[in-house]
Design a protein around this motif. Structure first.
Motif, mmCIF file in Angstrom:
data_model
loop_
_atom_site.group_PDB
_atom_site.id
_atom_site.type_symbol
_atom_site.label_atom_id
_atom_site.label_comp_id
_atom_site.label_asym_id
_atom_site.label_seq_id
_atom_site.Cartn_x
_atom_site.Cartn_y
_atom_site.Cartn_z
ATOM 1 N N THR A 7 0.827 -1.201 0.000
ATOM 2 C CA THR A 7 0.000 0.000 0.000
ATOM 3 C C THR A 7 0.860 1.250 0.000
ATOM 4 O O THR A 7 0.393 2.324 -0.348
ATOM 5 C CB THR A 7 -0.943 0.021 1.217
ATOM 6 O OG1 THR A 7 -0.165 -0.102 2.409
ATOM 7 C CG2 THR A 7 -1.959 -1.112 1.137
ATOM 8 N N ASP A 8 2.124 1.117 0.387
ATOM 9 C CA ASP A 8 3.053 2.249 0.427
ATOM 10 C C ASP A 8 4.390 1.775 -0.126
ATOM 11 O O ASP A 8 5.136 1.083 0.557
ATOM 12 C CB ASP A 8 3.198 2.738 1.867
ATOM 13 C CG ASP A 8 4.142 3.922 1.998
ATOM 14 O OD1 ASP A 8 4.631 4.437 0.972
ATOM 15 O OD2 ASP A 8 4.402 4.331 3.146
ATOM 16 N N VAL A 9 4.684 2.158 -1.378
ATOM 17 C CA VAL A 9 5.921 1.663 -2.006
ATOM 18 C C VAL A 9 7.179 2.200 -1.340
ATOM 19 O O VAL A 9 8.251 1.636 -1.517
ATOM 20 C CB VAL A 9 5.948 1.933 -3.530
ATOM 21 C CG1 VAL A 9 4.891 1.137 -4.239
ATOM 22 C CG2 VAL A 9 5.846 3.398 -3.833
ATOM 23 N N SER A 10 7.064 3.264 -0.560
ATOM 24 C CA SER A 10 8.249 3.798 0.112
ATOM 25 C C SER A 10 8.774 2.829 1.176
ATOM 26 O O SER A 10 9.937 2.893 1.550
ATOM 27 C CB SER A 10 7.960 5.166 0.731
ATOM 28 O OG SER A 10 7.035 5.039 1.792
ATOM 29 N N ASP A 92 -3.850 -1.715 -13.781
ATOM 30 C CA ASP A 92 -4.510 -2.329 -12.635
ATOM 31 C C ASP A 92 -4.662 -3.847 -12.756
ATOM 32 O O ASP A 92 -5.217 -4.490 -11.871
ATOM 33 C CB ASP A 92 -5.872 -1.689 -12.385
ATOM 34 C CG ASP A 92 -6.843 -1.844 -13.551
ATOM 35 O OD1 ASP A 92 -6.516 -2.548 -14.530
ATOM 36 O OD2 ASP A 92 -7.939 -1.238 -13.485
ATOM 37 N N GLY A 93 -4.175 -4.427 -13.843
ATOM 38 C CA GLY A 93 -4.211 -5.880 -14.026
ATOM 39 C C GLY A 93 -5.556 -6.451 -14.417
ATOM 40 O O GLY A 93 -5.694 -7.654 -14.591
ATOM 41 N N LEU A 122 1.005 -4.794 -5.765
ATOM 42 C CA LEU A 122 0.065 -3.693 -5.531
ATOM 43 C C LEU A 122 -1.361 -4.220 -5.634
ATOM 44 O O LEU A 122 -2.246 -3.794 -4.919
ATOM 45 C CB LEU A 122 0.267 -2.596 -6.565
ATOM 46 C CG LEU A 122 1.584 -1.848 -6.548
ATOM 47 C CD1 LEU A 122 1.748 -1.006 -7.800
ATOM 48 C CD2 LEU A 122 1.669 -0.980 -5.302
ATOM 49 N N VAL A 123 -1.562 -5.138 -6.585
ATOM 50 C CA VAL A 123 -2.866 -5.764 -6.829
ATOM 51 C C VAL A 123 -2.647 -7.273 -6.831
ATOM 52 O O VAL A 123 -1.795 -7.765 -7.565
ATOM 53 C CB VAL A 123 -3.448 -5.325 -8.200
ATOM 54 C CG1 VAL A 123 -4.736 -6.069 -8.500
ATOM 55 C CG2 VAL A 123 -3.645 -3.819 -8.247
#
Length: 129
Positions: A7-10, A92-93, A122-123
């Motif tokens: 949910t947070d790529v950082s 979004d796949g 992410l998904v």
């Protein structure tokens, strides 16, 4: 067991997969990331962007998405499965014709000429139709 979706790529854990120049525009390549098969695509016209989606086709169950054809539906970039020709959006796949069916989507980045992929998607991919 798969990791929870990012949910947070950082705060994501990243895996270095290959050199950016090793990917040919509009052609896929398969990689193993966090124990899961991922299909990488460098699209023509995207200067330094790589898309990562699940390698497993949810309709057939075969790991073939890296061999799919790249194209567009309107102005949306898609990959067409080589098995049954379903189209999946890179963003979004989701399958174009049935958005409830998805391949996974992973965050990517290019660092010092190398492609890195987040370990968790992410998904999450759907089980299939």
């Amino acid at each position: 067991m798969s990791a929870a979706p990012v949910t947070d790529v950082s705060t994501a854990t990243w895996v270095r997969v290959c050199a950016f120049d090793a990917l040919f525009p509009d052609r896929g390549a398969a990689a193993l990331v966090g124990g899961r098969q991922v299909a990488l695509f460098r699209l023509a016209g995207d200067a330094d962007t790589v898309h990562a989606i699940g390698h497993r086709d949810p309709y057939s169950g075969a790991n073939v998405m890296a061999r799919g054809l790249v194209g567009t539906v309107g102005d949306v970039a898609v990959v067409v499965s080589p098995m049954h020709k379903q189209r999946f959006r890179f963003q979004d796949g989701a399958a174009v014709d049935d958005p409830s069916v998805t391949v996974g989507v992973w965050a990517t980045r290019v660092v010092d000429g190398a492609v890195e992929v987040a370990c968790a998607p992410l998904v999450e991919p759907s089980a299939g139709p």
